[in-house]
Design a protein around this motif. Structure first.
Motif, short mmCIF file in Angstrom:
data_model
loop_
_atom_site.label_atom_id
_atom_site.label_comp_id
_atom_site.label_asym_id
_atom_site.label_seq_id
_atom_site.Cartn_x
_atom_site.Cartn_y
_atom_site.Cartn_z
N PRO A 1 0.82 -1.19 0.00
CA PRO A 1 0.00 0.00 0.00
C PRO A 1 0.87 1.26 0.00
N ALA A 2 0.39 2.33 -0.60
CA ALA A 2 1.12 3.60 -0.62
C ALA A 2 1.24 4.15 0.80
N MET A 3 2.40 4.73 1.11
CA MET A 3 2.62 5.30 2.43
C MET A 3 2.66 6.81 2.34
N ALA A 4 1.99 7.47 3.27
CA ALA A 4 2.03 8.93 3.32
C ALA A 4 3.31 9.37 3.99
N VAL A 5 3.84 10.49 3.56
CA VAL A 5 5.04 11.05 4.15
C VAL A 5 4.62 12.08 5.19
N PRO A 6 5.16 12.01 6.43
CA PRO A 6 4.81 13.02 7.43
C PRO A 6 5.06 14.42 6.88
N ALA A 7 4.09 15.28 7.08
CA ALA A 7 4.17 16.65 6.56
C ALA A 7 4.34 17.64 7.70
N PRO A 8 4.97 18.79 7.44
CA PRO A 8 5.08 19.81 8.48
C PRO A 8 3.70 20.22 8.98
N LEU A 9 3.58 20.35 10.29
CA LEU A 9 2.33 20.77 10.92
C LEU A 9 2.52 22.18 11.47
N PRO A 10 1.72 23.14 11.04
CA PRO A 10 1.92 24.51 11.50
C PRO A 10 1.71 24.65 13.02
N ILE A 11 2.67 25.29 13.67
CA ILE A 11 2.56 25.68 15.08
C ILE A 11 2.61 27.20 15.10
N ALA A 12 1.50 27.83 15.41
CA ALA A 12 1.43 29.29 15.36
C ALA A 12 2.33 29.92 16.42
N ASN A 13 3.21 30.81 16.00
CA ASN A 13 4.13 31.51 16.89
C ASN A 13 4.98 30.51 17.69
N GLY A 14 5.35 29.41 17.02
CA GLY A 14 6.18 28.41 17.68
C GLY A 14 7.61 28.87 17.91
N ASN A 15 8.00 29.95 17.23
CA ASN A 15 9.34 30.51 17.47
C ASN A 15 9.32 31.67 18.46
N PHE A 16 8.12 31.98 18.99
CA PHE A 16 7.93 33.03 20.01
C PHE A 16 8.49 34.38 19.54
N ALA A 17 8.32 34.64 18.24
CA ALA A 17 8.79 35.91 17.68
C ALA A 17 7.90 37.07 18.09
N THR A 18 6.67 36.76 18.53
CA THR A 18 5.71 37.78 18.97
C THR A 18 5.33 37.52 20.42
N PRO A 19 5.42 38.53 21.29
CA PRO A 19 5.83 39.92 21.00
C PRO A 19 7.34 40.03 20.81
N SER A 20 7.74 41.01 20.01
CA SER A 20 9.15 41.24 19.79
C SER A 20 9.75 41.96 20.99
N VAL A 21 10.86 41.44 21.51
CA VAL A 21 11.48 41.99 22.71
C VAL A 21 12.82 42.63 22.35
N THR A 22 13.03 43.87 22.81
CA THR A 22 14.30 44.55 22.58
C THR A 22 15.44 43.74 23.18
N ASN A 23 16.50 43.57 22.42
CA ASN A 23 17.59 42.72 22.88
C ASN A 23 18.30 43.30 24.10
N GLY A 24 18.74 42.42 24.96
CA GLY A 24 19.49 42.78 26.16
C GLY A 24 19.72 41.54 26.98
N PRO A 25 20.78 41.49 27.79
CA PRO A 25 21.11 40.28 28.54
C PRO A 25 20.06 39.88 29.58
N GLN A 26 19.23 40.87 30.04
CA GLN A 26 18.14 40.57 30.97
C GLN A 26 16.86 41.29 30.50
N SER A 27 16.61 41.22 29.20
CA SER A 27 15.49 41.94 28.59
C SER A 27 14.33 40.98 28.30
#
Length: 239
Positions: free
Chosen positions: A27-53
């Motif tokens: 039987p044909a096998m499906a290939v696992p596909a990327p599954l969207p994770i919203a804001n999985g990189n935690f880019a939002t909210p954007s935080v100003t860079n700093g060692p304790q920011s």
């Protein structure tokens, strides 16, 4: 007659080849596909860079209000931000996986680190900050961030959580279990870079050719069928 015999043998061989190819392919096998994770990189909210920011805010697409750390505070080389799983007390960060269907095999990949906030306690960090990951209707799995012996020190590791969905659109949850013992309840394990794959047909398998009994029996049956076709046609018997 020789031409006819060759034709019959060729037809039998073709029938056998087709049968063998069907067995080998399975039987044909499906290939696992990327599954969207919203804001999985935690880019939002954007935080100003700093060692304790960091910012304390509701994190978009996640059902949690906690701290988002800047890339510099996360001590990451890929430019990503991260999330603290505690905000004064242990928290739960959850998100509904709306594209997942019942029966899908899902693999969640994420990274975790001990907290880099200056208010964390050495004893708390050295023990390895505990948390669990789970999805609706499936068992949770226990994890710990790497233990470190100095504060403000990241130690990122990649982890996975796998489950088979028991319902449509299950909720994925990261659950802090660090109550602040030996440090601060505001200091939880860090989570970053959450991604996922989704296989909608996890139970489809090819024929296990490694099984000699099954492989040999199937091969013999296919060869026998081809030979029978050849003999019947040579004898002028209708199939």
């Amino acid at each position: 007659m020789r031409g006819t015999s060759r034709t019959l043998r060729a037809a039998a061989l073709a029938s056998t080849t087709v049968a063998l190819l069907a067995v080998a392919a399975g039987p044909a096998m499906a290939v696992p596909a990327p599954l969207p994770i919203a804001n999985g990189n935690f880019a939002t909210p954007s935080v100003t860079n700093g060692p304790q920011s960091y910012l304390t805010n509701a994190i978009p697409n996640w059902n949690i209000t906690t701290e988002t750390y800047s890339n510099q505070m996360c001590q990451r080389t890929d430019g990503l931000q991260c999330m603290d799983l505690n905000s004064g007390s242990p928290q739960v960060a959850s998100q509904q996986l709306i594209n997942v269907k019942k029966g899908d095999a899902v693999v969640i990949t994420f990274e975790t680190s001990p907290n880099t906030w200056s208010g964390c306690g050495v004893q708390q960090l050295a023990a390895g900050q505990p948390f669990s990951v789970g999805a609706t209707g499936t068992p949770t799995q226990q994890y710990r961030a790497n233990g470190v012996t100095t504060t403000q020190t990241a130690s990122w590791s990649t982890q996975t959580y796998s489950f088979t969905a028991t319902q449509n659109a299950p909720t994925l949850s990261f659950i802090s279990q660090d109550n602040g013992a030996g440090g601060s309840a505001a200091c939880g394990p860090l989570i970053a870079n959450v991604t996922a794959t989704d296989d909608p047909t996890p139970n489809v398998n090819t024929v296990p050719i490694a099984n000699p009994t099954l492989a040999g029996g199937t091969l013999a049956a296919a060869l026998g069928a081809g030979y029978l076709v050849y003999r019947r046609r040579k004898a002028g018997i209708a199939a």
